[in-house]
Design an enzyme around this catalytic site. Structure first.
Site, PDB file in Angstrom:
ATOM      1  CG  ASN A 122      -2.407 -10.673  -2.743  1.00  0.00           C
ATOM      2  OD1 ASN A 122      -2.277 -10.476  -3.943  1.00  0.00           O
ATOM      3  ND2 ASN A 122      -1.439 -11.200  -2.017  1.00  0.00           N
TER       4      ASN A 122
ATOM      5  CB  THR B 271       1.878 -12.029   0.644  1.00  0.00           C
ATOM      6  OG1 THR B 271       0.931 -12.607  -0.264  1.00  0.00           O
ATOM      7  CG2 THR B 271       3.118 -11.555  -0.112  1.00  0.00           C
TER       8      THR B 271
ATOM      9  CD  GLN C 235       0.927  -8.655  -2.602  1.00  0.00           C
ATOM     10  OE1 GLN C 235       1.708  -9.329  -3.243  1.00  0.00           O
ATOM     11  NE2 GLN C 235      -0.281  -8.391  -3.027  1.00  0.00           N
TER      12      GLN C 235
ATOM     13  CG  ASP D 183      -1.772  -1.254   1.310  1.00  0.00           C
ATOM     14  OD1 ASP D 183      -2.269  -1.688   0.266  1.00  0.00           O
ATOM     15  OD2 ASP D 183      -1.886  -1.808   2.414  1.00  0.00           O
ATOM     16  CD  GLU D 184       4.815  -0.371  -0.125  1.00  0.00           C
ATOM     17  OE1 GLU D 184       4.057  -0.699  -1.061  1.00  0.00           O
ATOM     18  OE2 GLU D 184       5.413  -1.193   0.577  1.00  0.00           O
ATOM     19  N   GLY D 185       1.704   2.959  -2.644  1.00  0.00           N
ATOM     20  CA  GLY D 185       1.316   3.881  -3.717  1.00  0.00           C
ATOM     21  C   GLY D 185       2.006   3.524  -5.027  1.00  0.00           C
ATOM     22  CE  LYS D 186       3.138  -2.267  -4.450  1.00  0.00           C
ATOM     23  NZ  LYS D 186       2.764  -1.983  -3.057  1.00  0.00           N
TER      24      LYS D 186
ATOM     25  CB  SER E  98       3.592  11.137  -4.110  1.00  0.00           C
ATOM     26  OG  SER E  98       2.214  11.190  -4.385  1.00  0.00           O
TER      27      SER E  98
ATOM     28  CE  LYS F 157      -1.976   7.966   1.297  1.00  0.00           C
ATOM     29  NZ  LYS F 157      -2.852   6.851   1.685  1.00  0.00           N
TER      30      LYS F 157
ATOM     31  N   GLY G 294     -11.044  -3.131   2.340  1.00  0.00           N
ATOM     32  CA  GLY G 294     -11.700  -2.053   3.092  1.00  0.00           C
ATOM     33  C   GLY G 294     -11.292  -2.006   4.561  1.00  0.00           C
TER      34      GLY G 294
ATOM     35  N   GLY H  18      -4.186  -4.139  -4.411  1.00  0.00           N
ATOM     36  CA  GLY H  18      -5.149  -3.140  -4.866  1.00  0.00           C
ATOM     37  C   GLY H  18      -4.361  -1.905  -5.251  1.00  0.00           C
ATOM     38  CG  HIS H  19      -1.227  -1.953  -7.576  1.00  0.00           C
ATOM     39  ND1 HIS H  19      -0.223  -2.459  -8.348  1.00  0.00           N
ATOM     40  CD2 HIS H  19      -0.989  -2.402  -6.323  1.00  0.00           C
ATOM     41  CE1 HIS H  19       0.573  -3.192  -7.596  1.00  0.00           C
ATOM     42  NE2 HIS H  19       0.127  -3.185  -6.367  1.00  0.00           N
ATOM     43  CB  THR H  20      -5.513   3.309  -5.548  1.00  0.00           C
ATOM     44  OG1 THR H  20      -5.982   2.235  -4.740  1.00  0.00           O
ATOM     45  CG2 THR H  20      -6.608   4.336  -5.696  1.00  0.00           C
TER      46      THR H  20
HETATM   47  P1  IMP Z   1      -2.554 -12.758   1.589  1.00  0.00           P
HETATM   48  O1  IMP Z   1      -1.462 -12.455   0.646  1.00  0.00           O
HETATM   49  O2  IMP Z   1      -3.903 -12.300   1.106  1.00  0.00           O
HETATM   50  O3  IMP Z   1      -2.584 -14.185   2.058  1.00  0.00           O
HETATM   51  O4  IMP Z   1      -2.301 -11.908   2.926  1.00  0.00           O
HETATM   52  C1  IMP Z   1      -1.146 -12.104   3.728  1.00  0.00           C
HETATM   53  C2  IMP Z   1      -0.791 -10.808   4.451  1.00  0.00           C
HETATM   54  O5  IMP Z   1      -0.357  -9.856   3.503  1.00  0.00           O
HETATM   55  C3  IMP Z   1      -1.962 -10.151   5.184  1.00  0.00           C
HETATM   56  O6  IMP Z   1      -1.452  -9.473   6.322  1.00  0.00           O
HETATM   57  C4  IMP Z   1      -2.484  -9.143   4.187  1.00  0.00           C
HETATM   58  O7  IMP Z   1      -3.168  -8.074   4.783  1.00  0.00           O
HETATM   59  C5  IMP Z   1      -1.182  -8.689   3.547  1.00  0.00           C
HETATM   60  N1  IMP Z   1      -1.365  -8.236   2.164  1.00  0.00           N
HETATM   61  C6  IMP Z   1      -1.576  -8.998   1.082  1.00  0.00           C
HETATM   62  N2  IMP Z   1      -1.658  -8.250  -0.012  1.00  0.00           N
HETATM   63  C7  IMP Z   1      -1.493  -6.985   0.380  1.00  0.00           C
HETATM   64  C8  IMP Z   1      -1.441  -5.749  -0.316  1.00  0.00           C
HETATM   65  O8  IMP Z   1      -1.550  -5.670  -1.544  1.00  0.00           O
HETATM   66  N3  IMP Z   1      -1.257  -4.643   0.450  1.00  0.00           N
HETATM   67  C9  IMP Z   1      -1.074  -4.709   1.790  1.00  0.00           C
HETATM   68  N4  IMP Z   1      -1.099  -5.840   2.475  1.00  0.00           N
HETATM   69  C10 IMP Z   1      -1.304  -6.974   1.781  1.00  0.00           C
END
Ligand code: IMP
Length: 422
Positions: free
Chosen positions: A39, A238, A223, A14-17, A411, A330, A301, A41-43
């Site tokens: 997993n 992850t 991630q 979630d750094e803002g990639k 940024s 940020k 969310g 979410g690139h915004t």
């Molecule tokens: P998983 O990859 O969904 O199994 O999650 C493993 C861990 O990585 C959990 O703590 C998630 O919240 C975190 N995580 C997975 N994907 C992201 C991401 O894109 N951003 C931030 N945390 C993530």
């Protein structure tokens, strides 16, 4: 020799990639995701619209760049189809510029069920997974059971699917997990059909040919380094290699063909899910950062945990990745703070250290802070580095000196245009 650049996150994701990939895409011919899956979410924000991408590379909104989903990525067809539908609704023509590796693994509905069953069985030790089936899919990959995108073209695809699902059913029975697979399968097979409209490629050949032809490639990580399966805060990580080496494995790029490594970090830290977080602010200050920074997961969310910048962790990530330039995201979120703390060291077993030890659990490390003056002014409308307040320039210089790598972008807001080139 032409080389591929890598862009990745240096913290817990979630750094803002996504924003930066979008900003940099005009300089590149190809944007390629190398690991992770939905997993992520690139915004991205531009022209007053906000987009969240999960599996599709963040270069998709530019007219000419080719976007590749590499072999290291895991794909949930259902989520992928939703992303494609959203692009269609926006009038983005993706067919000619979105390519998928035949070697990328597929997330089955039962992988998601297994993720949920596994988390439920862990009780208070749960990872805090996004429950997108990421862990079980990578387990089947390394266990040599997985289904890949290339298998979709095989006449016995359905049979292969059934064999794997049978295995999963046994595991779900072991977990005594209740589910209704019949409810999930139709959408999955519809989505598999939708995937067929795209071009499946041998992405390792494609990427290496492109490098030889002098094409500019940016490998997009998902991630962050502290969630890496090997180097992150295991087991709260992850299931893929989020670090630079993951780009070699996840795209088939040899290490000597990696050029610049762009490390993205926030001016503070966040973490979503469980696991140690040395500089966490479980207090009003943390809540203030969360609210101003809108620190809620783009995929789930969930409220993100927040804390001060952690220099030992940043240095660790810079070393593991061979970061050649940094981009700080940020900065605007800290505009309302009179003072800002920076973690410069840890106390580890009574000793002052400036590296990340084996365990960063609170019982092992206590962060040591230095306090610097905040800038206390709105940054969001600034357009050039000369306009940055002195305290922010000092903050940038402080970090550069502490880690020994230049910061090339600061940024100051979510929009494409809110980007200061240093
Ligand atoms: P998983 O990859 O969904 O199994 O999650 C493993 C861990 O990585 C959990 O703590 C998630 O919240 C975190 N995580 C997975 N994907 C992201 C991401 O894109 N951003 C931030 N945390 C993530």
């Amino acid at each position: 020799m032409n080389k591929a650049d890598v862009l990745l996150g240096l913290q817990w994701g979630d750094e803002g990639k996504g924003k930066i990939v979008d900003v940099l895409t005009p300089k590149y011919d190809i944007i390629a995701r190398f690991q992770g899956g939905p997993n992520a979410g690139h915004t991205l924000e531009f022209n007053g619209i906000k987009h969240v991408l999960h599996t599709i590379p963040s270069g998709i909104f530019h007219p000419t760049a080719i976007n590749i989903v590499g072999n290291g990525v895991v794909i949930d067809p259902v989520i992928f189809k939703k992303e494609l539908d959203a692009l269609t609704n926006m009038g983005v023509d993706f067919k000619s510029k979105l390519l998928i590796s035949k070697r990328a693994h597929l997330i089955l509905p039962t992988h998601r069920l297994l993720d949920a069953a596994s988390e439920a069985s862990k009780g208070k030790n749960k990872i805090g997974s996004t429950l997108k089936g990421i862990g079980p899919t990578y387990m089947d990959k390394t266990g040599r059971n997985g289904l890949r995108v290339g298998d979709i073209e095989s006449p016995d695809f359905k049979e292969k699917y059934n064999v794997l699902v049978e295995k999963h059913k046994q595991l779900l029975a072991f977990h005594q997990y209740e589910y209704n697979l019949a409810e999930l399968e139709p959408a999955w097979f519809t989505a598999i059909d939708a995937l067929k409209q795209l071009t499946f490629i041998d992405s390792e050949h494609y990427v290496n040919d492109a490098i030889k032809k002098g094409k500019k490639i940016l490998a997009e990580g998902a991630q962050g380094s502290l969630l890496d399966i090997d180097f992150g805060s295991y087991p709260f990580v992850t299931s893929s290699n989020t670090v630079c080496a993951g780009a070699c494995n996840g795209l088939g790029i040899a290490p000597n063909k990696i050029g610049g490594v762009i490390g993205i970090f926030k001016a503070y830290c966040t973490r979503v899910g469980s696991g140690p977080f040395p500089t966490e602010l479980d207090n009003e200050t943390g809540e203030k950062i969360r609210q101003i920074g809108r620190e809620f997961g783009a995929t789930t969310g969930r409220a993100r945990r927040t804390g001060w910048l952690d220099i030992p962790a940043l240095k660790y990530a810079i070393d593991i990745n061979g970061v050649t330039e940094l981009m700080m995201m940020k900065a605007d979120v800290l505009s309302d703070f009179a003072n800002i703390d920076i973690c410069t060291h840890y106390i580890h077993r009574g000793e002052r250290i400036d590296y990340l030890p084996f365990s960063i659990e609170p019982s092992e490390v206590t962060p040591v802070y230095e306090t610097v003056k905040g800038w206390n002014c709105d940054l969001t409308k600034l357009t050039a580095k000369e306009q940055l307040p002195k305290e922010l320039s000092d903050y940038v210089k402080y970090i550069e000196k502490a880690v020994g790598v230049p910061i090339t972008i600061v940024s100051i807001g979510p929009d494409r245009t809110q980007t200061i080139h240093m």
